[in-house]
Design an enzyme around this catalytic site. Structure first.
Site, PDB file in Angstrom:
ATOM      1  N   ARG A   1      -1.321   6.298  -3.337  1.00  0.00           N
ATOM      2  CA  ARG A   1      -0.252   6.387  -4.352  1.00  0.00           C
ATOM      3  C   ARG A   1      -0.775   5.896  -5.696  1.00  0.00           C
ATOM      4  NH1 ARG A   1       3.480   3.017  -6.625  1.00  0.00           N
ATOM      5  NH2 ARG A   1       5.507   3.944  -7.137  1.00  0.00           N
TER       6      ARG A   1
ATOM      7  N   LYS B   1      -2.106  -2.212 -10.315  1.00  0.00           N
ATOM      8  CA  LYS B   1      -1.359  -3.420  -9.975  1.00  0.00           C
ATOM      9  C   LYS B   1      -2.073  -4.696 -10.404  1.00  0.00           C
ATOM     10  CE  LYS B   1       1.577  -1.547  -6.357  1.00  0.00           C
ATOM     11  NZ  LYS B   1       1.994  -1.582  -4.918  1.00  0.00           N
TER      12      LYS B   1
END
Ligand SMILES: Cn1c(SCC(=O)Nc2ccccc2)nc2c(=O)[nH]c(N)nc21
Length: 277
Positions: free
Chosen positions: A256, A222
């Site tokens: 995740r 991210k």
């Protein structure tokens, strides 16, 4: 700590589990027919399971900042064939990444085991549907909506506000008939948070763990890594592993990620330090 899954299965959370990301949005496949895309998804799933993932997260709606909404039919036609194909081939845990009640029901009917909702079951019918399905749910915090959430994220105290939101949603779920032990909390890294907010949440991961609910952390590749290190998405493995290791060491039970093989190794090191060899 364990999650009760459909068909008399369960997921042990006494050690951190790695959730592999299986994107089935069109921008995640080289162009080719539907059949080829399904083959690609099954091959990617097989690789992630071989690499040590115990959960596969299937999502048909891109929730990247600025992303437009996806229609119900479109989302269904993306995820259902993949869930059915995985269910018939593998014994793994499958989570459906969706906010739509109709997708939740169809996905669980096709074989999904966990609902992963970035909107924390706030869409029409989602809470009642999730309660009726009696599967574990992951409640994630998001400030605003994907299209606008990164324009000006703002908090008085991001940790306190995100935690309070999640605890309240967890109570709402319990009042709707979802058992507390079936509820997973997730701070929602990158969903309406600036760089500082994201790292304050990572530093406070133990506060989320101390709530007593299982915690899911999703930081893989991210912008909280890209902005900090000034690297493109293809150069974020080391940063992603650092985030996964910190989260697992702080007690997060589900991590995740995109890079399963490396993360399974890093998380095993963190777990050995926290829980013993
Ligand atoms: C579906 N989903 C997503 S999608 C966003 C993403 O991966 N962006 C992204 C991926 C790669 C590069 C840049 C951004 N993030 C989470 C999360 O953090 N928690 C839970 N529970 N579900 C999630």
């Amino acid at each position: 700590m364990r999650l009760v899954l459909p068909r008399q299965r369960e997921l042990d959370l006494s050690r951190p589990q790695v959730m592999g990301i299986l994107n089935v949005t069109p921008d995640s496949f080289s162009d080719g027919g539907k059949h080829q895309q399904l083959e690609q998804a099954v091959a990617a799933a097989a690789q992630m399971l071989q690499d040590g993932a115990t959960i596969l997260d299937i999502g048909g709606e891109s929730t990247r900042p600025g992303a437009a909404e996806v229609g119900l039919e479109q989302e269904l036609e993306r995820v259902l064939p993949v869930i059915s194909a995985l269910r018939s081939r593998f014994d793994c845990v499958i989570s459906i990444d969706t906010s739509k009640a109709a997708v939740m029901s169809a996905a669980v009917q096709a074989g999904a085991d966990i609902i992963n909702d970035v909107r924390a079951l706030q869409e029409d019918g989602a809470l009642a549907t999730a309660a009726a399905l009696q599967v574990p749910v992951c409640l994630m915090h998001m400030q605003g909506a994907p299209r606008t959430m990164q324009q000006a994220p703002d908090y008085q105290d991001v940790v306190q506000q995100v935690l309070a939101f999640l605890l309240q949603r967890a109570l709402d779920c319990q009042q709707a008939g979802i058992a507390a032990t079936q509820i997973i909390l997730d701070p929602g890294f990158g969903f309406g948070k600036n760089l500082t907010h994201n790292y304050q949440l990572l530093a406070a991961m133990d506060k989320f763990v101390q709530s007593g609910y299982p915690v899911l952390a999703g930081m893989s590749r991210k912008s909280m890594i890209g902005q900090l290190l000034d690297v493109p998405v293809t150069e974020r493995l080391a940063g992603s592993l650092a985030c996964a290791t910190l989260a697992a060491y702080a007690g997060a039970q589900i991590i995740r990620v995109h890079d399963v093989k490396e993360t399974v190794q890093a998380v095993r090191v963190a777990a050995a330090a926290r829980y013993g060899v």
